[in-house]
Design an enzyme around this catalytic site. Structure first.
Site, mmCIF file in Angstrom:
data_model
loop_
_atom_site.group_PDB
_atom_site.id
_atom_site.type_symbol
_atom_site.label_atom_id
_atom_site.label_comp_id
_atom_site.label_asym_id
_atom_site.label_seq_id
_atom_site.Cartn_x
_atom_site.Cartn_y
_atom_site.Cartn_z
ATOM 1 N N ASN A 266 0.860 -1.181 0.000
ATOM 2 C CA ASN A 266 0.000 0.000 0.000
ATOM 3 C C ASN A 266 0.902 1.238 0.000
ATOM 4 O O ASN A 266 1.473 1.590 1.025
ATOM 5 C CB ASN A 266 -0.902 -0.028 1.248
ATOM 6 C CG ASN A 266 -1.771 1.210 1.362
ATOM 7 O OD1 ASN A 266 -1.854 2.003 0.423
ATOM 8 N ND2 ASN A 266 -2.415 1.390 2.500
ATOM 9 N N LYS B 20 0.045 4.237 -0.291
ATOM 10 C CA LYS B 20 -0.628 5.434 0.243
ATOM 11 C C LYS B 20 -0.357 6.614 -0.706
ATOM 12 O O LYS B 20 -0.237 6.402 -1.913
ATOM 13 C CB LYS B 20 -0.179 5.715 1.682
ATOM 14 C CG LYS B 20 -0.316 4.468 2.565
ATOM 15 C CD LYS B 20 -0.238 4.742 4.031
ATOM 16 C CE LYS B 20 -0.421 3.441 4.789
ATOM 17 N NZ LYS B 20 -0.554 3.610 6.208
ATOM 18 N N HIS C 195 -10.060 1.613 4.432
ATOM 19 C CA HIS C 195 -8.814 1.812 5.183
ATOM 20 C C HIS C 195 -9.083 2.819 6.302
ATOM 21 O O HIS C 195 -9.824 3.787 6.106
ATOM 22 C CB HIS C 195 -7.708 2.326 4.248
ATOM 23 C CG HIS C 195 -6.360 2.276 4.910
ATOM 24 N ND1 HIS C 195 -5.975 3.209 5.834
ATOM 25 C CD2 HIS C 195 -5.340 1.393 4.811
ATOM 26 C CE1 HIS C 195 -4.759 2.902 6.269
ATOM 27 N NE2 HIS C 195 -4.351 1.802 5.665
ATOM 28 N N GLU D 152 -6.408 -4.565 10.268
ATOM 29 C CA GLU D 152 -5.351 -3.581 10.534
ATOM 30 C C GLU D 152 -5.692 -2.778 11.792
ATOM 31 O O GLU D 152 -6.426 -1.780 11.711
ATOM 32 C CB GLU D 152 -5.230 -2.605 9.368
ATOM 33 C CG GLU D 152 -4.828 -3.232 8.064
ATOM 34 C CD GLU D 152 -4.155 -2.197 7.148
ATOM 35 O OE1 GLU D 152 -3.004 -2.407 6.800
ATOM 36 O OE2 GLU D 152 -4.786 -1.179 6.839
ATOM 37 N N GLY E 277 1.816 2.146 11.097
ATOM 38 C CA GLY E 277 2.890 3.153 11.064
ATOM 39 C C GLY E 277 3.530 3.445 12.406
ATOM 40 O O GLY E 277 4.260 4.420 12.542
ATOM 41 N N SER F 286 2.507 -2.147 10.579
ATOM 42 C CA SER F 286 3.934 -2.266 10.934
ATOM 43 C C SER F 286 4.564 -3.596 10.502
ATOM 44 O O SER F 286 5.430 -4.139 11.196
ATOM 45 C CB SER F 286 4.147 -2.030 12.427
ATOM 46 O OG SER F 286 3.780 -0.698 12.752
ATOM 47 N N GLY G 125 2.370 -1.220 4.420
ATOM 48 C CA GLY G 125 2.408 0.203 4.094
ATOM 49 C C GLY G 125 3.841 0.685 3.955
ATOM 50 O O GLY G 125 4.500 0.455 2.933
ATOM 51 N N GLY G 126 4.338 1.342 4.990
ATOM 52 C CA GLY G 126 5.658 1.982 4.961
ATOM 53 C C GLY G 126 6.766 1.115 4.373
ATOM 54 O O GLY G 126 7.529 1.575 3.504
HETATM 55 P P1 PGA Z 1 2.153 0.330 7.814
HETATM 56 O O1 PGA Z 1 0.754 0.639 7.141
HETATM 57 O O2 PGA Z 1 2.675 -0.964 7.245
HETATM 58 O O3 PGA Z 1 3.005 1.502 7.470
HETATM 59 O O4 PGA Z 1 1.908 0.208 9.301
HETATM 60 C C1 PGA Z 1 -0.164 -0.391 6.845
HETATM 61 C C2 PGA Z 1 -1.399 0.177 6.206
HETATM 62 O O5 PGA Z 1 -1.845 1.269 6.592
HETATM 63 O O6 PGA Z 1 -1.971 -0.443 5.287
#
Ligand code: PGA
Length: 230
Positions: A8, A10, A88, A155, A161, A193, A214-215
């Site tokens: 993702n 974002k 989301h 999630e 994050g 995360s 995500g990140g």
């Molecule tokens: P993250 O985000 O891996 O940065 O925690 C996950 C997401 O929001 O889909």
């Protein structure tokens, strides 16, 4: 059931960044059949022929019409999206999305043969008051319990994050309460995360069918490592 690994992005990236990312990812990956990349919508069409399945990050609840700023399921399909994230927590909060609107989005995507990835998850306050199960049931109550081929991404908001990850027991309890809502087998992804260093443990030790990253997905090499685990 094969694992699904979803990146993702974002609201990150540019055409040049995504091009580099795909080149880097393709050099490092050994297997891409269950990998999906959720790009900002403006880039989906440009990367549709790169051999990796693409996803939107949101979709309109409406088919077409006077909805300035929105993107329809038909437009996503036309651009080359195979999947689309809906619900989301960032969209639920920042765009004030209701469970009912997420149901409308789900129906729009299904109509266009795009696979919805329905995100759910509790805030820290809900977790601390031990209401996670009720919260997840409420978020998913708008979907038909007979839905086939459903993909849900669990999630926890407090894990997104932050570097915090629920225990394996917490993940399995949440996922168990999601599975029991539906009569058909469903795919449940975990997100929050996820990194190359914890992905294998999560896949091995919990009842999940994949990951939403995500990140860590913005680093093509790191994401390729995660994708190889599936
Ligand atoms: P993250 O985000 O891996 O940065 O925690 C996950 C997401 O929001 O889909």
């Amino acid at each position: 059931m094969s694992n699904l690994i979803v990146a993702n992005f974002k609201m990150h990236g540019s055409h040049a960044f995504i091009e580099d990312w795909f080149t880097n990812f393709n050099q490092n990956k050994t297997n891409s059949h269950d990998v999906v990349v959720a790009l900002p919508a403006t880039y989906i069409a440009a990367f549709r022929d790169y051999g990796i399945m693409l996803s939107g990050q949101n979709v309109s609840a409406y088919e077409s019409g006077a909805f300035t700023s929105q993107i329809s399921a038909e437009m996503l399909k036309d651009s080359g999206a195979d999947y689309c994230i809906i619900g989301h927590s960032e969209a639920r909060e920042q765009l004030n999305e209701s469970n009912e609107s997420i149901r409308e989005k789900f129906d729009q995507l299904k109509r266009m043969q795009i696979n919805p990835i329905v995100c759910v998850g509790e805030s820290l306050q809900v977790k601390e008051t031990e209401k996670t199960k009720d919260h997840l049931r409420n978020q998913l109550s708008v979907l038909d319990s007979e839905t086939e081929d459903l993909i849900v991404a669990y999630e926890p908001i407090w894990a997104i994050g932050t570097g915090l990850v629920p225990t394996e027991k917490e993940i399995d309890e949440a996922i168990g309460s999601i599975r029991e809502i539906f009569k058909k087998p469903i795919k449940v992804l975990y997100g929050g995360s996820v990194k190359a260093s914890n992905a294998q443990i999560l896949l091995d030790n919990t009842d999940i069918n994949g990951l939403l990253v995500g990140g860590a997905s913005l680093n093509a090499q790191e994401f390729a490592k995660i994708a190889q685990l599936c």
